[in-house]
Design a protein around this motif. Structure first.
Motif, PDB file in Angstrom:
ATOM      1  N   ARG A  36       0.845  -1.192   0.005  1.00 26.50           N
ATOM      2  CA  ARG A  36      -0.006  -0.091   0.010  1.00 26.50           C
ATOM      3  C   ARG A  36       0.713   1.232   0.202  1.00 26.50           C
ATOM      4  N   GLY A  37       0.500   2.229  -1.138  1.00 21.39           N
ATOM      5  CA  GLY A  37       1.297   3.531  -0.988  1.00 21.39           C
ATOM      6  C   GLY A  37       2.780   3.303  -2.060  1.00 21.39           C
ATOM      7  N   ASN A  38       2.775   1.980  -2.410  1.00 25.23           N
ATOM      8  CA  ASN A  38       4.204   1.942  -3.218  1.00 25.23           C
ATOM      9  C   ASN A  38       4.001   2.631  -4.542  1.00 25.23           C
ATOM     10  N   LEU A  39       2.682   2.474  -5.074  1.00 19.67           N
ATOM     11  CA  LEU A  39       2.569   3.192  -6.572  1.00 19.67           C
ATOM     12  C   LEU A  39       3.172   4.596  -6.625  1.00 19.67           C
ATOM     13  N   ALA A  40       2.911   5.517  -5.573  1.00 27.11           N
ATOM     14  CA  ALA A  40       3.217   6.852  -5.558  1.00 27.11           C
ATOM     15  C   ALA A  40       4.729   6.868  -5.444  1.00 27.11           C
ATOM     16  N   ASN A  41       5.449   6.095  -4.799  1.00 24.15           N
ATOM     17  CA  ASN A  41       7.056   5.803  -4.942  1.00 24.15           C
ATOM     18  C   ASN A  41       7.488   5.524  -6.271  1.00 24.15           C
ATOM     19  N   CYS A  42       6.638   4.568  -7.082  1.00 18.56           N
ATOM     20  CA  CYS A  42       7.197   4.043  -8.245  1.00 18.56           C
ATOM     21  C   CYS A  42       7.046   5.380  -9.339  1.00 18.56           C
ATOM     22  N   ILE A  43       5.892   6.020  -9.179  1.00 14.84           N
ATOM     23  CA  ILE A  43       5.593   6.917 -10.082  1.00 14.84           C
ATOM     24  C   ILE A  43       6.795   7.978  -9.879  1.00 14.84           C
ATOM     25  N   ARG A  44       7.198   8.276  -8.611  1.00 13.76           N
ATOM     26  CA  ARG A  44       8.311   9.309  -8.243  1.00 13.76           C
ATOM     27  C   ARG A  44       9.810   8.864  -8.702  1.00 13.76           C
ATOM     28  N   ILE A  45      10.035   7.572  -8.780  1.00 14.21           N
ATOM     29  CA  ILE A  45      11.452   7.089  -8.837  1.00 14.21           C
ATOM     30  C   ILE A  45      11.534   6.614 -10.288  1.00 14.21           C
ATOM     31  N   MET A  46      10.561   6.195 -10.977  1.00 13.91           N
ATOM     32  CA  MET A  46      10.947   5.754 -12.197  1.00 13.91           C
ATOM     33  C   MET A  46      11.505   6.803 -13.270  1.00 13.91           C
ATOM     34  N   PRO A  47      10.817   7.956 -13.339  1.00  7.56           N
ATOM     35  CA  PRO A  47      11.436   9.099 -14.193  1.00  7.56           C
ATOM     36  C   PRO A  47      13.012   9.328 -13.767  1.00  7.56           C
ATOM     37  N   THR A  48      12.842   9.555 -12.593  1.00 10.07           N
ATOM     38  CA  THR A  48      14.327   9.936 -12.241  1.00 10.07           C
ATOM     39  C   THR A  48      15.332   9.020 -12.518  1.00 10.07           C
ATOM     40  N   TYR A  49      15.237   7.741 -12.488  1.00 11.20           N
ATOM     41  CA  TYR A  49      16.202   6.690 -12.710  1.00 11.20           C
ATOM     42  C   TYR A  49      16.251   6.578 -14.360  1.00 11.20           C
ATOM     43  N   GLY A  50      15.207   6.834 -14.953  1.00  8.86           N
ATOM     44  CA  GLY A  50      15.398   6.804 -16.408  1.00  8.86           C
ATOM     45  C   GLY A  50      16.117   7.885 -16.976  1.00  8.86           C
ATOM     46  N   ILE A  51      15.887   8.995 -16.531  1.00 12.98           N
ATOM     47  CA  ILE A  51      16.842  10.393 -16.920  1.00 12.98           C
ATOM     48  C   ILE A  51      18.346  10.002 -16.524  1.00 12.98           C
ATOM     49  N   ARG A  52      18.287   9.522 -15.157  1.00 11.44           N
ATOM     50  CA  ARG A  52      19.716   9.204 -14.784  1.00 11.44           C
ATOM     51  C   ARG A  52      20.556   8.142 -15.700  1.00 11.44           C
ATOM     52  N   PHE A  53      19.854   7.052 -16.148  1.00  7.93           N
ATOM     53  CA  PHE A  53      20.248   6.118 -16.934  1.00  7.93           C
ATOM     54  C   PHE A  53      20.821   6.753 -18.481  1.00  7.93           C
ATOM     55  N   LEU A  54      19.568   7.607 -18.731  1.00 12.96           N
ATOM     56  CA  LEU A  54      20.210   8.357 -20.302  1.00 12.96           C
ATOM     57  C   LEU A  54      21.211   9.321 -20.207  1.00 12.96           C
ATOM     58  N   LEU A  55      21.384   9.863 -19.019  1.00 14.20           N
ATOM     59  CA  LEU A  55      22.489  10.830 -18.846  1.00 14.20           C
ATOM     60  C   LEU A  55      23.865  10.301 -18.558  1.00 14.20           C
TER      61      LEU A  55
END
Length: 86
Positions: A36-55
């Protein structure tokens, strides 16, 4: 478990420890209560790591200038790429 000491009644203890909590929570609230509550964390974290991976790939190419593509970058250059990517 962490907030049990905030309850004013000293005789009320819902969980005796982590193992007791792992047994009682799915029994009372269902298995998915752990998530419970993990979806908000995934929505916050996934774009961050995607951008970090690209950079990281971008900065690794920049730090690798002067080196052949087939050779591995030295550790100092890899660390610089990682630091620049965030």
């Amino acid at each position: 478990l962490q907030n049990q000491n905030m309850i004013t009644d000293p005789n009320f203890v819902k969980y005796k420890g982590p193992i007791d909590a792992m047994i009682q929570i799915p029994r009372e609230q269902g298995f998915f209560a752990f998530w419970r509550g993990n979806l908000a964390n995934c929505i916050r974290i996934m774009p961050t790591y995607g951008i970090r991976f690209l950079l990281f790939d971008h900065f690794q190419r920049l730090c690798g200038r002067g080196y052949e593509r087939s050779s591995h970058l030295p550790l100092s250059r890899q660390m610089a790429a990682g630091a620049l990517s965030g």
